[in-house]
Design an enzyme around this catalytic site. Structure first.
Site, PDB file in Angstrom:
ATOM      1  N   ASN A 162      18.187  41.897  37.458  1.00  0.00           N
ATOM      2  CA  ASN A 162      18.426  40.468  37.616  1.00  0.00           C
ATOM      3  C   ASN A 162      17.355  39.730  38.407  1.00  0.00           C
ATOM      4  O   ASN A 162      17.161  38.536  38.224  1.00  0.00           O
ATOM      5  CB  ASN A 162      19.801  40.225  38.246  1.00  0.00           C
ATOM      6  CG  ASN A 162      19.974  40.946  39.566  1.00  0.00           C
ATOM      7  OD1 ASN A 162      19.429  42.022  39.787  1.00  0.00           O
ATOM      8  ND2 ASN A 162      20.747  40.362  40.452  1.00  0.00           N
ATOM      9  N   GLU A 257      22.279  48.385  48.503  1.00  0.00           N
ATOM     10  CA  GLU A 257      22.738  46.991  48.391  1.00  0.00           C
ATOM     11  C   GLU A 257      23.459  46.917  47.064  1.00  0.00           C
ATOM     12  O   GLU A 257      22.832  46.871  46.011  1.00  0.00           O
ATOM     13  CB  GLU A 257      21.537  46.046  48.469  1.00  0.00           C
ATOM     14  CG  GLU A 257      21.925  44.600  48.739  1.00  0.00           C
ATOM     15  CD  GLU A 257      22.185  43.838  47.471  1.00  0.00           C
ATOM     16  OE1 GLU A 257      23.369  43.743  47.066  1.00  0.00           O
ATOM     17  OE2 GLU A 257      21.229  43.337  46.877  1.00  0.00           O
ATOM     18  N   CYS A 291      24.411  39.472  43.033  1.00  0.00           N
ATOM     19  CA  CYS A 291      25.501  40.085  43.791  1.00  0.00           C
ATOM     20  C   CYS A 291      26.133  39.111  44.778  1.00  0.00           C
ATOM     21  O   CYS A 291      27.256  39.341  45.235  1.00  0.00           O
ATOM     22  CB  CYS A 291      24.999  41.323  44.513  1.00  0.00           C
ATOM     23  SG  CYS A 291      23.516  41.033  45.497  1.00  0.00           S
TER      24      CYS A 291
END
Length: 488
Positions: A162, A257, A291
């Site tokens: 992304n 993460e 996220c």
């Protein structure tokens, strides 16, 4: 002898086109332009030999360059930043065609990536150690202690699709600044960007082997993580992927993460128009594929009607469509499988009684901004990470209930609260179970100089310039006994 990165680059560029690869190997990874539906690239996963060769080359480069100065390492980062900026047009084009990122967002990402490299170059000069007062212990007399942070060795970085430039340099720059070598295994959709950035480092004078890119999928990532010569793993990706990689890595340091399900609270004293203006792009730009994209919007019931009207107006002003057009705010999601999953989550919520204030109109991989209202608390769009242009509007009876709803989640990456009261702002910072909390700013806002990471299924460890460098180093102690003690 070519490095594993150079071999990967040759394999990749041999088969990047809209044509067909000469041999029909079944292990090829196809990258499809999510807007046009055409094949954008064929990737050949790294072989066992390439993986072994990459780790061997990285270990050799680490040892060969372990005494390089901070000045020299900072110079590599600055030179790579220059090369990335010079290659801006090509990097933007790859992001548009391989992941459907709108051109204006892709341009911003390239600039942010170069800026991050320069910030890490500056901080490389500040990394220091400390003296340890050994004579505070009775038997420490005549002894001198020095503690310093030292690199771990060969780092494995696993990066998602992304933000293929920014999330790559978030791992590469801190690793190199602190004296490590790094191998990156990017998501297939981000592979072309990763290879071009590696080439930018090579152009900037980085010695061979210190930064390599290997292509592949989950199998290659797990093999690299398990390699005994890989000292640590840093990953940005989904929670399931992170847990699998952590298991493969074993006792190595792991910086993960992982997933998110960001809650944004709107209190009864909030500036409603400002909150809507910030939450709408936070939820829908990047097609919700970040996220920290806003997913759950928890609004005090007393201001819900006004906020709902303001939010819908902001949603309707967003432009969805061709990512190659400069006016586009959100383009397609990364591939049809993602679109199918997102649509299924929304349809399941609607079947269970949720109302759709804005429906998920789908055109190929493009899903228009979707707003789900009053979904059951156990609906997937509430409990799981949607990772798409879908937000859920929820109602709370006061601040404390809003916080309780926000915390009723397995994820805890980044959250937000809109309020005019300082006491509520401070309480939100303490009470919200998230690694980062923003007040009067939506959850997708991020700067690179604060510790970034989550609680629960959102991962472990912290990124951010200084904090990532801490994760990629460890303390080492040197004790010196002075024969005869200090002179009188």
């Amino acid at each position: 002898m070519a490095t594993a990165h150079q071999e990967a680059e040759q394999v990749f560029h041999s088969f990047t086109a809209e044509g067909v690869r000469p041999s029909e190997a079944t292990d090829d990874l196809l990258v499809t332009d999510p807007w046009t539906g055409k094949v954008a690239a064929h990737l050949v996963p790294a072989s066992e030999g390439m993986i072994a060769g990459a780790v061997e080359a990285a270990a050799a480069a680490f040892h060969a360059n372990q005494w390089e100065t901070r000045h020299r390492r900072a110079g590599w980062l600055d030179a790579a930043a220059d090369a990335i900026e010079a290659d801006r047009a090509a990097l933007v084009d790859l992001m548009v065609r391989h992941i459907g990122k709108p051109v204006k967002a892709a341009g911003f990402e390239v600039g942010r990536s170069a800026g991050f490299l320069r910030a890490c170059a500056r901080h490389a000069h500040e990394i220091g150690g400390e003296t340890v007062p050994l004579d505070s212990a009775p038997n420490g007399a005549g002894r001198h202690g020095i503690a310093e942070r030292v690199p771990l060795g060969v780092i494995l970085g696993i990066t998602p699709f992304n933000a293929p430039a920014n999330l790559l340099v978030q791992k590469v720059a801190p690793a190199l600044a602190t004296g490590n070598a790094i191998i990156v295994k990017p998501a297939p959709e981000g592979a072309a960007v990763a290879l071009r950035i590696a080439a930018a480092f090579r152009e900037g004078g980085l010695p061979d082997g210190l930064f390599q890119v290997l292509l592949g999928g989950a199998e290659e990532a797990l093999a690299l993580a398990a390699h005994p010569a890989v000292a640590a793993v840093t990953l940005t990706g989904g929670t399931a992927a992170g847990e699998a990689v952590a298991r493969a890595a074993g006792a190595k340091p792991f910086l993960g993460e992982l997933g998110g399900n960001s809650a944004n609270i709107v209190c009864d004293d909030a500036d409603i128009e400002d909150a809507a203006a910030r939450i709408a792009p936070s939820a829908y730009e990047a097609s919700g594929q970040q996220c920290i994209s806003t997913q759950r919007i928890i609004v005090d019931r007393r201001v819900r009607p006004a906020f709902e009207d303001a939010l819908l107006a902001r949603i309707d002003a967003l432009s969805a469509g061709d990512p190659g057009k400069p006016e586009t705010d959100l383009g397609p999601v990364v591939h049809a499988r993602a679109a199918d999953r997102i649509m299924a989550m929304v349809e399941a919520a609607a079947a269970d009684g949720a109302r759709l204030l804005r429906e998920p109109r789908r055109e190929g991989c493009l899903i228009h901004p979707t707003l789900v209202c009053d979904a059951p608390r156990d609906a997937r769009v509430v409990r799981e990470e949607v990772f798409g242009p879908v937000a859920v509007l929820m109602e709370a009876d006061g601040f404390e209930q809003a916080v309780a709803i926000a915390n009723d989640c397995e994820f805890g990456l980044q959250a937000a609260c809109f309020t005019a009261r300082l006491d509520r702002a401070m309480a939100a910072g303490r009470m919200l179970r998230a690694g980062s909390v923003w007040i009067n700013e939506a959850s997708r806002f991020r700067l690179d100089n604060y510790p970034f990471g989550g609680f629960g299924k959102s991962g472990t460890g912290r990124e951010g310039i200084k904090y990532a460098m801490d994760e990629m180093t460890t303390w080492k102690f040197l004790g010196i006994r002075l024969p005869g003690g200090y002179p009188a």
